[in-house]
Design an enzyme around this catalytic site. Structure first.
Site, mmCIF file in Angstrom:
data_model
loop_
_atom_site.group_PDB
_atom_site.id
_atom_site.type_symbol
_atom_site.label_atom_id
_atom_site.label_comp_id
_atom_site.label_asym_id
_atom_site.label_seq_id
_atom_site.Cartn_x
_atom_site.Cartn_y
_atom_site.Cartn_z
ATOM 1 N N ARG A 76 -32.517 82.982 -45.293
ATOM 2 C CA ARG A 76 -32.740 81.543 -45.187
ATOM 3 C C ARG A 76 -32.725 81.120 -43.609
ATOM 4 N NH1 ARG A 76 -28.145 79.916 -46.673
ATOM 5 N NH2 ARG A 76 -27.296 81.686 -47.875
ATOM 6 N N TYR A 210 -39.939 82.780 -48.353
ATOM 7 C CA TYR A 210 -38.626 83.534 -48.706
ATOM 8 C C TYR A 210 -37.988 82.381 -49.653
ATOM 9 C CZ TYR A 210 -33.950 84.782 -49.077
ATOM 10 O OH TYR A 210 -32.584 85.041 -49.564
ATOM 11 N N SER A 260 -22.964 84.057 -49.449
ATOM 12 C CA SER A 260 -24.074 85.033 -49.765
ATOM 13 C C SER A 260 -23.839 86.257 -49.605
ATOM 14 C CB SER A 260 -25.400 84.499 -49.240
ATOM 15 O OG SER A 260 -25.641 82.969 -49.186
ATOM 16 N N CYS A 262 -21.792 88.544 -50.827
ATOM 17 C CA CYS A 262 -20.326 89.071 -50.669
ATOM 18 C C CYS A 262 -19.516 89.399 -52.056
ATOM 19 C CB CYS A 262 -19.363 87.973 -50.245
ATOM 20 S SG CYS A 262 -19.824 87.565 -48.495
ATOM 21 N N LYS A 264 -20.875 87.954 -55.305
ATOM 22 C CA LYS A 264 -20.925 86.925 -56.462
ATOM 23 C C LYS A 264 -21.492 87.512 -57.669
ATOM 24 C CE LYS A 264 -22.384 83.095 -55.068
ATOM 25 N NZ LYS A 264 -23.559 82.897 -55.681
ATOM 26 N N ASP A 279 -25.300 82.018 -59.282
ATOM 27 C CA ASP A 279 -25.310 81.205 -57.953
ATOM 28 C C ASP A 279 -24.942 79.973 -57.942
ATOM 29 O OD1 ASP A 279 -26.305 81.640 -55.284
ATOM 30 O OD2 ASP A 279 -28.102 80.934 -55.516
ATOM 31 N N ARG A 376 -35.063 91.336 -52.758
ATOM 32 C CA ARG A 376 -34.512 90.891 -53.834
ATOM 33 C C ARG A 376 -35.424 91.007 -55.272
ATOM 34 N NH1 ARG A 376 -30.378 86.616 -53.321
ATOM 35 N NH2 ARG A 376 -29.653 86.854 -50.961
HETATM 36 C C1 SPV Z 1 -27.845 82.975 -51.064
HETATM 37 O O1 SPV Z 1 -28.333 83.313 -49.919
HETATM 38 O O2 SPV Z 1 -27.094 82.401 -51.161
HETATM 39 C C2 SPV Z 1 -28.814 83.241 -52.053
HETATM 40 C C3 SPV Z 1 -30.059 83.260 -52.122
HETATM 41 O O3 SPV Z 1 -28.457 83.004 -53.322
HETATM 42 S S1 SPV Z 1 -31.165 82.013 -51.187
HETATM 43 O O4 SPV Z 1 -32.043 81.726 -52.260
HETATM 44 O O5 SPV Z 1 -31.628 82.613 -50.077
HETATM 45 O O6 SPV Z 1 -30.038 80.941 -51.205
HETATM 46 MN MN MN Z 2 -26.523 81.918 -53.145
#
Ligand code: SPV
Ligand code: MN
Length: 610
Positions: A76, A210, A260, A262, A264, A279, A376
């Protein structure tokens, strides 16, 4: 747009949809426009287009494809993700925002003409189960068939749900363009922008692939949902949702928020339990109970360390025929390879940075790993053997426990239960975590992340915490709140094995049903040695010694006090609800008293004596 596609749009009888689509066409100037409904034919069209476009390529196993994000688009992009608002806001925390009078013209200039020579796809989704009061609706416009394909796996298709809107403008809108492409990836990375208009519930995102940046329905919709939830008195959270299977066939539903990367997903996937989501969850109070749904229907999961030993179910799903998109793994002869898969990689292949070969080094002479750490997979939860039966229930499931976790090597105990709801909100608000590869930037830096939601907060922190405090009021069944820490170390070594988390979660489940006594400590209730000893034997076939217990559950009071000093520094400058400030003060005094009495590190057995 040809007549057939226009008819599909008109059938929705929704003026706002028409307005957005017309505006998008005028701005992006695509060569062709295609409307995607809920039909299997349309879904197949999108899958094939992604292959034809070169955004995905087929792998050997039926239904599997590979998608690469650009070398600079592997996480991200926090820096270029911003809210658009008309006036300055005192968020209380670091939030990236731009005033609309600057941000809107900037983003529109970048988006202008972005779909020339390309096909625009228009699709509709439900965020949450179909026919559910929990669910929001989302309109997606993009030139990426990969984005539409990933969304078709991750979210419930919502063309018919849009019909049920009866013309209402109550939906979220996402406009995405991958921008100019070279070898299938965005070229103009310097012009990557992700702008979220909080006033109009719409998002512009461009020059990226991404999914955390491009897939509007994931973290971008999540931010809009947080705002809506905080205005309306419900919760939109960075949470898994799972069924924890206790004694005598009992299923107790848990939600859990972790930053993220960790743990989950792996918590929601603990063997013997059932998963609803990994998520994002929406939680509402219904008839005195907390009920929750998974906003998604799929997993966009980190693939590193998915192997037959640590993640057998996902491993099986990823190695047998079904619809799966792999991203940023290594490909050799039509087969995917990732880090920690429990298998030697081949000597060479193709990855997100192009050709890879054994011994490849970067500009600094450092070995280049064969796959990205944030590589991923995208898969439907219904493809997993441990999918919970209520995963699509429009009424959601009743939540009886909420877990907050961070990546903390030196302070927090593996599990603790809050003293009260407000203390639990305090625990969640003070989650700290060391950064990971899920975002672009340095790893391992300690970051404060309230409710593991720092990256996504879209309302002032005070308002967010106030909403959490109020959510616990007037409940007949109030969920218990826990903090977990799977990453505690001593002398640089982890104090727990990865699968030990099963014991912590089952202990919490037993606590919900009053099966275990607990020790009251200044930071919350912790498990008793005898209970853990039995549970480790039963669940992990391990002899859990008193030394293990002492190492894991000794209160590192000095470290907790250091953490509280950091929290005081964070919260001092912020106008916070009085009930929160009281929790912080009381936490500090309890810790100080304990330190005076017992010193810097306190064996859990000291609390048994009381
Ligand atoms: C995260 O980074 O918390 C995710 C993947 O679940 S993302 O789509 O990058 O947010
Ligand atoms: Mn997430």
């Amino acid at each position: 747009m040809d007549n057939k596609n226009l008819k599909k749009l008109e059938a929705l009888k929704n003026p706002k949809v028409m307005e957005y689509v017309n505006e998008a066409i005028a701005l992006c100037k695509p060569d062709k426009v295609t409307v995607i409904t809920d039909s299997p034919e349309d879904a197949a069209y999108v899958r094939e287009l992604a292959i034809k476009n070169g955004e995905e390529a087929k792998l050997n196993t039926q239904g599997h494809t590979i998608h690469f994000d650009g070398p600079k688009d592997q996480g991200r992009d926090k820096e270029h993700t911003r809210y658009l608002v008309s006036k300055d806001i005192n968020w209380g925390i670091d939030v990236n925002y731009t005033l609309k009078k600057e941000g809107v013209p900037e983003i529109r200039a970048i988006v202008d003409g972005s779909m020339k020579g390309k096909e625009m796809l228009i699709s509709f989704f439900a965020l949450g189960p179909l026919n559910s009061q929990f669910s929001l609706k989302a309109l997606q416009v993009t030139d990426s068939a990969y984005v539409t394909h990933a969304e078709a796996i991750l979210y419930r298709s919502g063309y018919n749900e849009f019909k049920k809107l009866n013309g209402s403008a109550d939906f979220l809108y996402f406009l995405h363009s991958a921008g100019r492409l070279e070898n299938g990836v965005s070229m103009d990375v310097d012009k990557r922008r992700i702008y979220i208009d909080l006033e109009e519930n719409r998002v512009y995102t461009i020059n990226n692939q991404y999914a955390g940046n491009s897939v509007g329905l994931k973290k971008l919709a999540f931010r809009l949902a947080i705002q809506k939830a905080n205005n309306e008195g419900w919760l939109a959270e960075h949470m898994f949702l799972m069924g924890v299977h206790g004694k005598r066939g009992r299923i107790t539903y848990f939600t859990g928020a972790f930053p993220s990367a960790c743990g989950k997903t792996s918590t929601a996937m603990i063997p013997g339990q059932t998963i609803i989501g990994d998520d994002i969850a929406y939680l509402r109070k219904v008839d005195g109970k907390v009920r929750a749904v998974n906003v998604e229907q799929g997993i966009f999961g980190i693939i590193q360390d998915v192997n037959p030993r640590d993640d057998a179910l996902i491993y099986k799903a990823l190695t047998t025929p079904r619809e799966v998109i792999f991203s940023n793994v290594l490909i050799n002869s039509g087969k995917p390879y990732w880090l920690g898969m429990g298998m030697e990689p081949p000597e060479e292949g193709i990855n997100f940075a192009g050709k890879w070969f054994k011994g490849k080094t970067d500009a600094n002479g450092k070995p280049v790993p064969y796959a990205h750490k944030n590589a991923r997979y995208t898969i439907r939860i219904s493809e997993l053997d441990n999918a919970d039966k209520k995963a699509d229930d429009p009424k959601g499931v009743m939540v009886q426990a909420i877990v907050y976790g961070g990546r903390d090597s030196d302070t927090s105990v593996p599990i603790a239960e809050s003293l009260t709801w407000a203390h639990g909100v305090f625990m969640g608000s003070t989650v700290e975590s060391e950064t990971t590869a899920a975002t672009i930037g340095k790893e391992g830096v300690r970051e404060h992340s309230p409710m593991a939601n720092l990256d996504f907060l879209s309302v002032p922190l005070k308002k967010y915490i106030k909403n959490h405090l109020a959510f616990g009021k007037n409940l007949e069944v109030r969920p218990k709140i826990y903090t977990t820490n799977y990453f505690l170390k001593s002398d640089g070594k982890y104090l727990n094995d990865i699968p030990d988390k099963k014991v912590w979660i089952l202990w919490a489940e037993g606590r919900v049903h009053k099966e275990y006594k607990a020790l009251k400590t200044p930071i919350g209730m912790i498990p008793m040695y005898e209970d853990l000893k039995k549970m480790f034997k039963k669940e992990r076939n391990k002899d859990y010694s008193r030394e293990d217990y002492i190492a894991q559950f000794s209160l590192r009071v000095g470290k907790y006090l250091e953490k509280m000093e950091r929290m005081v520094a964070v919260f001092n400058g912020i106008d916070m609800p009085a009930a929160f400030s009281k929790e912080l003060q009381e936490q500090i005094s309890r810790l100080k008293e304990t330190k005076k009495k017992y010193g810097d590190i306190v064996s859990p057995f000291e609390f048994e004596k009381k």
